[in-house]
Design an enzyme around this catalytic site. Sequence first.
Site, short mmCIF file in Angstrom:
data_model
loop_
_atom_site.label_atom_id
_atom_site.label_comp_id
_atom_site.label_asym_id
_atom_site.label_seq_id
_atom_site.Cartn_x
_atom_site.Cartn_y
_atom_site.Cartn_z
N ARG A 1 -9.83 7.01 4.97
CA ARG A 1 -9.39 5.68 4.08
C ARG A 1 -9.15 6.27 2.27
O ARG A 1 -7.98 5.95 1.99
CB ARG A 1 -10.19 5.39 4.28
CG ARG A 1 -9.79 4.37 5.54
CD ARG A 1 -10.84 3.64 5.68
NE ARG A 1 -10.30 2.03 5.27
CZ ARG A 1 -11.18 0.92 5.33
NH1 ARG A 1 -12.85 1.63 5.61
NH2 ARG A 1 -11.48 -0.24 4.86
N ARG B 1 0.48 -1.47 -0.21
CA ARG B 1 -0.41 -0.34 0.03
C ARG B 1 0.82 1.62 -0.20
O ARG B 1 0.56 2.21 0.04
CB ARG B 1 -0.80 0.25 1.19
CG ARG B 1 -1.87 -0.34 1.11
CD ARG B 1 -3.06 -0.20 2.07
NE ARG B 1 -4.60 -0.10 2.19
CZ ARG B 1 -5.20 -0.60 2.33
NH1 ARG B 1 -4.76 -2.45 2.57
NH2 ARG B 1 -6.67 -0.93 2.47
P1 ADP Z 1 -10.28 -2.26 2.63
O1 ADP Z 1 -10.06 -3.27 1.85
O2 ADP Z 1 -11.43 -1.82 3.33
O3 ADP Z 1 -9.29 -0.96 2.29
P2 ADP Z 1 -8.21 -3.39 4.76
O4 ADP Z 1 -9.06 -4.39 5.03
O5 ADP Z 1 -7.61 -4.00 3.53
O6 ADP Z 1 -9.76 -2.29 3.96
O7 ADP Z 1 -7.51 -3.14 5.60
C1 ADP Z 1 -7.78 -1.90 6.55
C2 ADP Z 1 -7.11 -0.86 7.24
O8 ADP Z 1 -5.98 -2.22 7.76
C3 ADP Z 1 -6.48 0.20 6.40
O9 ADP Z 1 -7.40 0.90 6.97
C4 ADP Z 1 -5.01 0.09 7.59
O10 ADP Z 1 -5.34 0.62 8.14
C5 ADP Z 1 -4.53 -1.41 7.91
N1 ADP Z 1 -3.84 -1.77 6.61
C6 ADP Z 1 -4.20 -3.41 5.86
N2 ADP Z 1 -3.45 -3.37 4.53
C7 ADP Z 1 -2.92 -2.43 5.67
C8 ADP Z 1 -0.78 -2.39 4.58
N3 ADP Z 1 -0.62 -3.07 3.53
N4 ADP Z 1 -0.09 -0.96 5.19
C9 ADP Z 1 -0.53 -0.67 6.44
N5 ADP Z 1 -1.52 -0.46 6.74
C10 ADP Z 1 -2.36 -1.70 5.61
#
Ligand code: ADP
Length: 217
Positions: free
Chosen positions: A170, A87
């Site tokens: 987000r 990300r």
């Molecule tokens: P969505 O798919 O709805 O965007 P996720 O379930 O992937 O949400 O992620 C939820 C939260 O987990 C994010 O808003 C972040 O805080 C954290 N997160 C998930 N993946 C990462 C990543 N690769 N790096 C940093 N934070 C992460």
Amino acid sequence: MRVVLLGAPGAGKGTQCKRIVDRYGVSHLSSGDILRRNRSEGTELGNKAKSYMDAGALVPDDLVVAMMVEAIKEVSDKGFVLDGFPRTVNQAEELDKTLAENGESIDLVLNLQIDDQIVMQRMTGRRSCPKCGAVYHIENLKPKVDGICDKDGTELIQRPDDKPEVVENRLQTYHRQTEPVVDYYRRDNRVYDVDAGKSVDRTSEEIYGKLDALVST
Ligand code: ADP
Ligand code: ADP
């Protein structure tokens, strides 16, 4: 097959990943699911990640990279589909470095493209099973019985970070920190853009077309 799904929150990454797993037998590695599991188990990582997740901010790179490198080590020979990771450009670089140590690399990046307005509708209507992680939508993908998981009968919840005010953060985080990851992968032509504003089935068809070609090479 080593594939990354990129796209804004709500683009449909998790939904499409589950279908990719069913069709190709690869492992689904969702950083969000792994972080939520750590939180519910009260691990040190889960406790550290909590405040960032609740605010709609990213968990620090070093924590997430270590967690995902561990997860990748466990997968079968069929490969994996990464959901929610990398990300940041730094995470993408660390991932490439780790794979290169074993002579491996990411074969393809599927970039799910979607308008911010559709994201808001999808995220605020998303309902999740706290037990098995199945994902529904109150209008687009309803469970058979309102509010109940089809798979295990558990009461569905709205993730706390799917409330409109956190979704806004987000989305901003996505545009600022994750969109540059698409450009990182574009540099060596690894990206395939998918219109993710279509129905789930039509989006899957487009993805299968690309992945079928990949597995037959
Ligand atoms: P969505 O798919 O709805 O965007 P996720 O379930 O992937 O949400 O992620 C939820 C939260 O987990 C994010 O808003 C972040 O805080 C954290 N997160 C998930 N993946 C990462 C990543 N690769 N790096 C940093 N934070 C992460
Ligand atoms: P992400 O993992 O990218 O955050 P999800 O797969 O969890 O996204 O999907 C977000 C919400 O939108 C869920 O409620 C899901 O049921 C719904 N959804 C996913 N794909 C589509 C689609 N193509 N059309 C309509 N709704 C969708």
